[in-house]
Scaffold this motif. Structure first.
Motif, PDB file in Angstrom:
ATOM      1  N   PRO A 237      27.714 -35.321 100.961  1.00 30.54           N
ATOM      2  CA  PRO A 237      27.887 -35.580  99.527  1.00 30.54           C
ATOM      3  C   PRO A 237      28.978 -34.700  98.911  1.00 30.54           C
ATOM      4  O   PRO A 237      29.757 -35.162  98.079  1.00 30.54           O
ATOM      5  CB  PRO A 237      26.508 -35.274  98.948  1.00 30.54           C
ATOM      6  N   ALA A 238      29.079 -33.464  99.359  1.00 33.24           N
ATOM      7  CA  ALA A 238      30.094 -32.567  98.788  1.00 33.24           C
ATOM      8  C   ALA A 238      31.510 -33.081  99.054  1.00 33.24           C
ATOM      9  O   ALA A 238      32.419 -32.862  98.246  1.00 33.24           O
ATOM     10  CB  ALA A 238      29.935 -31.155  99.355  1.00 33.24           C
TER      11      ALA A 238
ATOM     12  N   PHE B 256      32.047 -35.825  96.475  1.00 31.96           N
ATOM     13  CA  PHE B 256      32.216 -35.269  95.124  1.00 31.96           C
ATOM     14  C   PHE B 256      33.622 -34.673  94.972  1.00 31.96           C
ATOM     15  O   PHE B 256      34.253 -34.815  93.918  1.00 31.96           O
ATOM     16  CB  PHE B 256      31.171 -34.191  94.835  1.00 31.96           C
TER      17      PHE B 256
ATOM     18  N   GLU C 224      36.214 -37.558  94.860  1.00 32.68           N
ATOM     19  CA  GLU C 224      36.140 -38.257  93.567  1.00 32.68           C
ATOM     20  C   GLU C 224      36.680 -37.383  92.436  1.00 32.68           C
ATOM     21  O   GLU C 224      37.275 -37.899  91.481  1.00 32.68           O
ATOM     22  CB  GLU C 224      34.704 -38.694  93.273  1.00 32.68           C
ATOM     23  N   ALA C 225      36.484 -36.084  92.544  1.00 27.00           N
ATOM     24  CA  ALA C 225      37.039 -35.189  91.518  1.00 27.00           C
ATOM     25  C   ALA C 225      38.562 -35.306  91.499  1.00 27.00           C
ATOM     26  O   ALA C 225      39.188 -35.297  90.431  1.00 27.00           O
ATOM     27  CB  ALA C 225      36.616 -33.744  91.786  1.00 27.00           C
TER      28      ALA C 225
ATOM     29  N   HIS D   1      39.486 -38.682  89.868  1.00 32.83           N
ATOM     30  CA  HIS D   1      39.269 -38.611  88.416  1.00 32.83           C
ATOM     31  C   HIS D   1      40.308 -37.714  87.738  1.00 32.83           C
ATOM     32  O   HIS D   1      40.758 -37.998  86.635  1.00 32.83           O
ATOM     33  CB  HIS D   1      37.850 -38.119  88.105  1.00 32.83           C
TER      34      HIS D   1
ATOM     35  N   GLU E 270      42.640 -38.911  84.642  1.00 34.72           N
ATOM     36  CA  GLU E 270      42.254 -38.432  83.310  1.00 34.72           C
ATOM     37  C   GLU E 270      43.160 -37.346  82.740  1.00 34.72           C
ATOM     38  O   GLU E 270      43.235 -37.184  81.526  1.00 34.72           O
ATOM     39  CB  GLU E 270      40.802 -37.941  83.346  1.00 34.72           C
TER      40      GLU E 270
ATOM     41  N   PHE F 190      43.729 -26.501  91.356  1.00 34.99           N
ATOM     42  CA  PHE F 190      42.624 -27.463  91.427  1.00 34.99           C
ATOM     43  C   PHE F 190      42.651 -28.214  92.751  1.00 34.99           C
ATOM     44  O   PHE F 190      41.636 -28.360  93.433  1.00 34.99           O
ATOM     45  CB  PHE F 190      42.705 -28.455  90.251  1.00 34.99           C
TER      46      PHE F 190
ATOM     47  N   ASP G 114      41.535 -26.255  95.540  1.00 33.80           N
ATOM     48  CA  ASP G 114      40.067 -26.138  95.486  1.00 33.80           C
ATOM     49  C   ASP G 114      39.392 -27.359  96.113  1.00 33.80           C
ATOM     50  O   ASP G 114      38.346 -27.238  96.759  1.00 33.80           O
ATOM     51  CB  ASP G 114      39.591 -26.013  94.034  1.00 33.80           C
ATOM     52  N   VAL G 115      39.959 -28.538  95.884  1.00 31.46           N
ATOM     53  CA  VAL G 115      39.389 -29.764  96.464  1.00 31.46           C
ATOM     54  C   VAL G 115      39.376 -29.656  97.989  1.00 31.46           C
ATOM     55  O   VAL G 115      38.354 -29.879  98.641  1.00 31.46           O
ATOM     56  CB  VAL G 115      40.199 -31.006  96.023  1.00 31.46           C
TER      57      VAL G 115
ATOM     58  N   ALA H 242      37.021 -26.864  99.214  1.00 27.89           N
ATOM     59  CA  ALA H 242      35.587 -27.220  99.087  1.00 27.89           C
ATOM     60  C   ALA H 242      35.170 -28.168 100.202  1.00 27.89           C
ATOM     61  O   ALA H 242      34.029 -28.107 100.685  1.00 27.89           O
ATOM     62  CB  ALA H 242      35.323 -27.848  97.712  1.00 27.89           C
TER      63      ALA H 242
END
Lengths: 244, 244
Positions: free
Chosen positions: A118-119, A122, A125-126, A129, A133, A212, A215-216, A219
């Motif tokens: 799941p991580a 996530f 998808e971050a 997004h 955005e 950022f 970080d993706v 992670a």
């Protein structure tokens, strides 16, 4: 960073982000390229990373959809071609699928993201997004991890070929084309950032966007490391490697 | 699950998801309530969990914004009141901030999410996006982890009070109100799901939504465990506990 940086100083600042935070500094990367991963760990890496690969054209199309300039859209369109090819059986996603198949993962499972962490989802998808955005400048800047990818790919390919008998040069076909593509892509993105980051605040936002994105990627490796390197931490429902 | 389940059987199926995947089964939860966490780990838990708490009213307002039925909006509105209170200094978010302050974290750092794990942010944002983008039935069903929260809260409060001299009953004020609020909230959500999951596919989507939400909570604890329990794995830029 309160004064406006020259394009060269901004690029140096971006390279410093990579030197501190790009995932070639992550212990899982060192483990992977130095041959310390089990086959199950390499499978889990390829399976989870496929989720990222599969979302790259979705990310890029989202970005193109926000560009008013036909020339910029045309330049960015090449990324769709690189990943999706011109017909079935071509492109980076297909090559990553072949890597997964060469590791004895079922193509249908990989395509369905069955068993991914799941991580991973996530984090991926971050990224999608973020690109949809945030201001276009930041969305474009988040692609600049490609400044650092040619080098990690070189280490990865050499290391994996040297250390794993279940990995062949052919199965790593994805990587042979990427460094050249990345160099070309990064030129477009860097030129855009240099031309459009007009204020110190813009430049700060560009740096933050690259952080950022680091970080993706970080992670994703953290999640792999936790689940598959440390025993007993595979989350419910995630891929379970076969016993060695 | 190919036949339509009765409301009772559906609830039993949802409770089975919790029994398998709710984060009270996570090793970090056991560590936290049994007193094995260092103060730095408890700080990291409270700091990261604040990001989740702070997004709950954003999630709930997103959900209310998608509801056509004034009665359902009214029922759901209570959740905004619970978290945001009627004036400054009230509500669940404020109570969580006080917990953080009682652990010697700076209020401004906590409010700015300074030092939180990127994986926490990605998981929390995945929850908010899920609620905005999925069918309303699934968005509502994803709140059903509250079926299981009264029990975890009871364990957590008793365990933390028994084992940590830096934790007081007052600092855990957040938790005293939550079990009753959760029981009330879950009735609304369960009744909605029972009334609107008309097909086996709907019921399957409800179960999957609850699994997704369990994955969010689980991924948050995985990230904490990896960063703060295993030495040497704090990601770049994340909170560093003071030396003990």
């Amino acid at each position: 960073m309160s004064a406006l940086l020259s394009p060269e100083a901004l690029e140096a600042r971006l390279r410093a982000v990579g030197a501190a935070r790009y995932h070639d500094k992550h212990p899982f990367h060192a483990r992977l390229h130095s041959g310390r991963c089990s086959k199950g760990e390499v499978q889990a890496w390829a399976l989870n990373r496929f989720c990222y690969q599969a979302h790259i054209p979705i990310k890029d199309a989202s970005l193109i959809a926000r560009m008013d300039d036909p020339a910029l859209r045309r330049a960015w369109r090449q990324r769709l071609i690189d990943h999706d090819g011109h017909e079935d059986g071509e492109g980076g996603i297909e090559r990553w699928l072949r890597l997964c198949e060469s590791l004895d993962l079922e193509r249908a499972d990989v395509l369905a993201h069955r068993g991914i962490l799941p991580a991973t989802r996530f984090a991926v998808e971050a990224y999608v997004h973020f690109v949809r955005e945030r201001p276009l400048l930041e969305a474009i800047a988040s692609s600049l991890t490609e400044l650092f990818s040619p080098q990690i790919i070189q280490h990865r390919v050499a290391g994996m070929l040297a250390h794993y008998d279940f990995v062949s040069r052919e199965s790593l076909g994805y990587f042979t084309q990427r460094p050249e593509q990345a160099r070309r892509d990064v030129e477009t993105a860097l030129a855009y950032v240099a031309a459009h980051a007009h204020t110190p605040a813009d430049q700060q936002a560009v740096v933050a966007a690259l952080e950022f994105k680091c970080d993706v990627l970080w992670a994703m490796l953290d999640a792999l490391h936790h689940a598959y390197v440390e025993p007993g931490h595979i989350p419910p429902g995630a891929f379970e490697p076969a016993a060695p």
